[in-house]
Design a protein around this motif. Structure first.
Motif, PDB file in Angstrom:
ATOM      1  N   MET A 331       7.597  75.619  50.226  1.00 51.26           N
ATOM      2  CA  MET A 331       8.596  75.916  49.200  1.00 51.26           C
ATOM      3  C   MET A 331       7.957  76.478  47.935  1.00 51.26           C
ATOM      4  O   MET A 331       8.541  77.335  47.263  1.00 51.26           O
ATOM      5  N   SER A 332       6.748  76.000  47.612  1.00 46.35           N
ATOM      6  CA  SER A 332       6.082  76.477  46.403  1.00 46.35           C
ATOM      7  C   SER A 332       5.692  77.946  46.503  1.00 46.35           C
ATOM      8  O   SER A 332       5.381  78.577  45.493  1.00 46.35           O
ATOM      9  N   LYS A 333       5.708  78.484  47.724  1.00 48.92           N
ATOM     10  CA  LYS A 333       5.459  79.913  47.935  1.00 48.92           C
ATOM     11  C   LYS A 333       6.758  80.674  48.207  1.00 48.92           C
ATOM     12  O   LYS A 333       6.739  81.837  48.617  1.00 48.92           O
ATOM     13  N   GLY A 334       7.882  80.005  47.976  1.00 53.09           N
ATOM     14  CA  GLY A 334       9.171  80.653  48.158  1.00 53.09           C
ATOM     15  C   GLY A 334       9.549  80.875  49.605  1.00 53.09           C
ATOM     16  O   GLY A 334      10.367  81.753  49.914  1.00 53.09           O
ATOM     17  N   VAL A 335       8.987  80.087  50.510  1.00 48.89           N
ATOM     18  CA  VAL A 335       9.249  80.240  51.941  1.00 48.89           C
ATOM     19  C   VAL A 335      10.312  79.227  52.370  1.00 48.89           C
ATOM     20  O   VAL A 335      10.110  78.019  52.203  1.00 48.89           O
ATOM     21  N   PRO A 336      11.439  79.685  52.914  1.00 44.84           N
ATOM     22  CA  PRO A 336      12.469  78.738  53.366  1.00 44.84           C
ATOM     23  C   PRO A 336      11.983  77.965  54.582  1.00 44.84           C
ATOM     24  O   PRO A 336      11.210  78.463  55.398  1.00 44.84           O
ATOM     25  N   VAL A 337      12.457  76.710  54.707  1.00 46.47           N
ATOM     26  CA  VAL A 337      11.982  75.793  55.749  1.00 46.47           C
ATOM     27  C   VAL A 337      13.099  75.504  56.744  1.00 46.47           C
ATOM     28  O   VAL A 337      14.245  75.261  56.367  1.00 46.47           O
ATOM     29  N   VAL A 338      12.738  75.528  58.020  1.00 45.36           N
ATOM     30  CA  VAL A 338      13.617  75.051  59.086  1.00 45.36           C
ATOM     31  C   VAL A 338      12.952  73.813  59.669  1.00 45.36           C
ATOM     32  O   VAL A 338      11.829  73.885  60.160  1.00 45.36           O
ATOM     33  N   SER A 339      13.632  72.670  59.605  1.00 48.37           N
ATOM     34  CA  SER A 339      12.993  71.420  60.025  1.00 48.37           C
ATOM     35  C   SER A 339      13.941  70.545  60.815  1.00 48.37           C
ATOM     36  O   SER A 339      15.130  70.439  60.485  1.00 48.37           O
ATOM     37  N   PHE A 340      13.396  69.917  61.854  1.00 46.85           N
ATOM     38  CA  PHE A 340      14.128  68.824  62.476  1.00 46.85           C
ATOM     39  C   PHE A 340      14.398  67.755  61.426  1.00 46.85           C
ATOM     40  O   PHE A 340      13.558  67.491  60.560  1.00 46.85           O
ATOM     41  N   ASP A 341      15.562  67.142  61.497  1.00 43.04           N
ATOM     42  CA  ASP A 341      15.928  66.073  60.563  1.00 43.04           C
ATOM     43  C   ASP A 341      15.322  64.767  61.057  1.00 43.04           C
ATOM     44  O   ASP A 341      16.001  63.829  61.447  1.00 43.04           O
ATOM     45  N   CYS A 342      13.990  64.709  61.022  1.00 43.81           N
ATOM     46  CA  CYS A 342      13.270  63.550  61.553  1.00 43.81           C
ATOM     47  C   CYS A 342      13.073  62.514  60.451  1.00 43.81           C
ATOM     48  O   CYS A 342      13.136  62.834  59.269  1.00 43.81           O
ATOM     49  N   PRO A 343      12.827  61.268  60.815  1.00 44.37           N
ATOM     50  CA  PRO A 343      12.474  60.276  59.786  1.00 44.37           C
ATOM     51  C   PRO A 343      11.094  60.615  59.212  1.00 44.37           C
ATOM     52  O   PRO A 343      10.209  60.990  59.978  1.00 44.37           O
ATOM     53  N   HIS A 344      10.876  60.506  57.906  1.00 41.98           N
ATOM     54  CA  HIS A 344      11.765  60.097  56.861  1.00 41.98           C
ATOM     55  C   HIS A 344      11.885  61.197  55.801  1.00 41.98           C
ATOM     56  O   HIS A 344      12.826  61.227  55.062  1.00 41.98           O
ATOM     57  N   GLY A 345      10.895  62.067  55.691  1.00 40.51           N
ATOM     58  CA  GLY A 345      10.773  62.915  54.535  1.00 40.51           C
ATOM     59  C   GLY A 345      11.666  64.132  54.416  1.00 40.51           C
ATOM     60  O   GLY A 345      12.166  64.419  53.325  1.00 40.51           O
ATOM     61  N   PRO A 346      11.863  64.914  55.498  1.00 43.03           N
ATOM     62  CA  PRO A 346      12.536  66.202  55.332  1.00 43.03           C
ATOM     63  C   PRO A 346      13.884  66.152  54.627  1.00 43.03           C
ATOM     64  O   PRO A 346      14.164  66.979  53.759  1.00 43.03           O
ATOM     65  N   ARG A 347      14.719  65.188  54.959  1.00 41.51           N
ATOM     66  CA  ARG A 347      16.057  65.165  54.360  1.00 41.51           C
ATOM     67  C   ARG A 347      16.022  64.802  52.874  1.00 41.51           C
ATOM     68  O   ARG A 347      16.983  65.074  52.158  1.00 41.51           O
ATOM     69  N   GLU A 348      14.927  64.155  52.415  1.00 42.06           N
ATOM     70  CA  GLU A 348      14.809  63.854  50.988  1.00 42.06           C
ATOM     71  C   GLU A 348      14.285  65.042  50.197  1.00 42.06           C
ATOM     72  O   GLU A 348      14.387  65.065  48.973  1.00 42.06           O
ATOM     73  N   ILE A 349      13.725  66.029  50.877  1.00 43.32           N
ATOM     74  CA  ILE A 349      13.206  67.217  50.204  1.00 43.32           C
ATOM     75  C   ILE A 349      14.162  68.395  50.356  1.00 43.32           C
ATOM     76  O   ILE A 349      14.467  69.088  49.385  1.00 43.32           O
TER      77      ILE A 349
END
Length: 426
Positions: A331-349
């Motif tokens: 994200m700090s390089k302006g790159v959009p992220v596609v992520s599995f909604d796995c425990p625990h971090g991705p959904r908080e970011i």
């Protein structure tokens, strides 16, 4: 035999309690002028090492900081060491050792639970050197960065030392025996910090009957990375992480079969190392899928920011994450992220549809669909990338470092020595 060991353990705890009471009577008030951070291997590679170096850099602005590495297995560090920070190795395995040290190093650890992921890196020698180091301290703060260290702090840190535990993976990723030890001994800590709110909630339940003095969440800060903000024009998707089961690169390769068929010319670059046999298995999966010219195992690099600046999409296939540091780096390089909604971090970011895409399904096809959506929709890709930059700023070093400074200031104002009852060691 077992009863004999328990009797010895109880006697040792009794001696520690007596020693701590004597030390508490003679010791100066506790303070936070000196901070020591316990790390498994500072010269290695990985997210925990990178974030610890980042934290040390911030704390060294106003405090004396030392990183204490349990082992040294390579002579040169993978990452640049922060200026003004002292580095100490307890077990330097790159240098010759005496016969007694060699004998002890071949004996298994008795201090670290077998379920601790770094158990095999610990030995009876590292046990003795860690305990000797902790008992030699006469004040300041010690921060543990994994359960083995946190448990040792709760048992062996002198009363004049302020102890802070930190966790870089989730509570639920630990086995039952390790969780039981955490439940017994983390209450001895002055503070314990998780990376996510979800893990904070889990620890709050587990430690309800025996909590540390402070239980809080402090996320990792983004380190300063080389490389420009991505133009989002290159036909490149990037994945980052150790080649281990938890990172799910097998699922990413399966997803890429669909992406490559629909979008020829796009490539997937996976950055990260692992055991040779794991890398070989992943490479074979790539070859068996007919993706040799489309998926590339790039190995590890200390300049991941440069590689992210060449990407247009960042993909996360993890089965679980302690936090998701690489998500923020992308994200700090302006790159959009596609992520599995796995425990625990991705959904908080990630805010789904705002600065990235969260994939609720666990199937590789769903991840492929998310990647394909950003490849096909340039306007969406650029909108999410711009919003990702704003999200990343919330995790800047000054902001997150300020939370650590506030915690240390709070602990500095509470200088009373803790009680000396160490409880059970079983």
């Amino acid at each position: 035999m077992r009863r004999g060991r328990q009797a010895v353990a109880r006697a040792a705890v009794g001696l520690l309690e007596l020693a701590n009471r004597r030390r508490a009577r003679r010791a100066a008030p506790r303070d936070t002028k000196t901070v020591r951070i316990l790390l498994l291997h500072v010269n290695g590679m990985g997210g925990t090492i990178r974030t610890v170096l980042n934290l040390a850099l911030y704390l060294a602005r106003e405090r004396e900081v030392e990183i204490v590495s349990l082992v040294r297995v390579v002579e040169e560090p993978f990452f640049e060491m922060p200026p003004g920070v002292r580095i100490t190795f307890l077990d330097d395995r790159t240098a010759p050792r005496g016969r007694i040290a060699e004998f002890l190093s071949r004996r298994p650890s008795r201090l670290v639970p077998k379920e601790e992921k770094a158990y095999l890196s610990n030995t009876l020698l590292t046990d003795l050197r860690l305990v000797r180091y902790l008992r030699s301290l006469r004040g300041g703060v010690v921060i543990g960065t994994r359960p083995g260290f946190n448990l040792a702090l709760g048992l062996f840190a002198p009363p004049e030392v302020i102890t802070i535990g930190q966790e870089h993976v989730t509570l639920e990723s630990h086995g039952p025996e390790l969780q039981a030890a955490i439940k017994r001994r983390y209450g001895r800590l002055d503070a314990f910090a998780t990376l996510t709110e979800a893990d904070l909630k889990d620890y709050g339940k587990t430690l309800r009957a025996n909590p540390p003095k402070r239980l809080l969440r402090i996320p990792n800060a983004i380190p300063e990375l080389a490389g420009d903000v991505s133009s989002l024009e290159e036909k490149v998707v990037v994945g980052i992480g150790r080649i281990v089961w938890a990172k799910g690169f097998d699922r990413m390769v399966n997803a890429w079969k669909t992406v490559a068929a629909a979008h020829p010319g796009w490539v997937l670059r996976i950055y990260g190392g692992g055991l040779p046999e794991r890398e070989e298995r992943l490479q074979k999966r790539i070859e068996d899928a007919g993706l040799t010219g489309s998926v590339f195992l790039m190995g590890s690099t200390p300049e991941i920011g440069v590689e992210l600046s060449k990407a247009s999409v960042y993909a996360v296939s993890s089965r679980y994450e302690g936090f998701g540091m690489t998500i923020l780096e992308a994200m700090s390089k302006g790159v959009p992220v596609v992520s599995f909604d796995c425990p625990h971090g991705p959904r908080e970011i990630i805010t789904d549809g705002h600065d990235g895409l969260l994939i609720r399904s666990k199937k590789a096809g769903a991840l492929a669909a998310g990647i394909g959506r950003l490849i096909e929709d340039e306007e969406l890709r650029r909108t999410l990338g711009a919003n990702a930059l704003d999200t990343a700023r919330l995790y800047g070093l000054d902001i997150v470092g300020g939370q650590w400074a506030a915690l240390l200031s709070d602990l500095d104002e509470s200088r009373d020595f803790p009680g000396c009852s160490l409880g059970t060691t079983s």
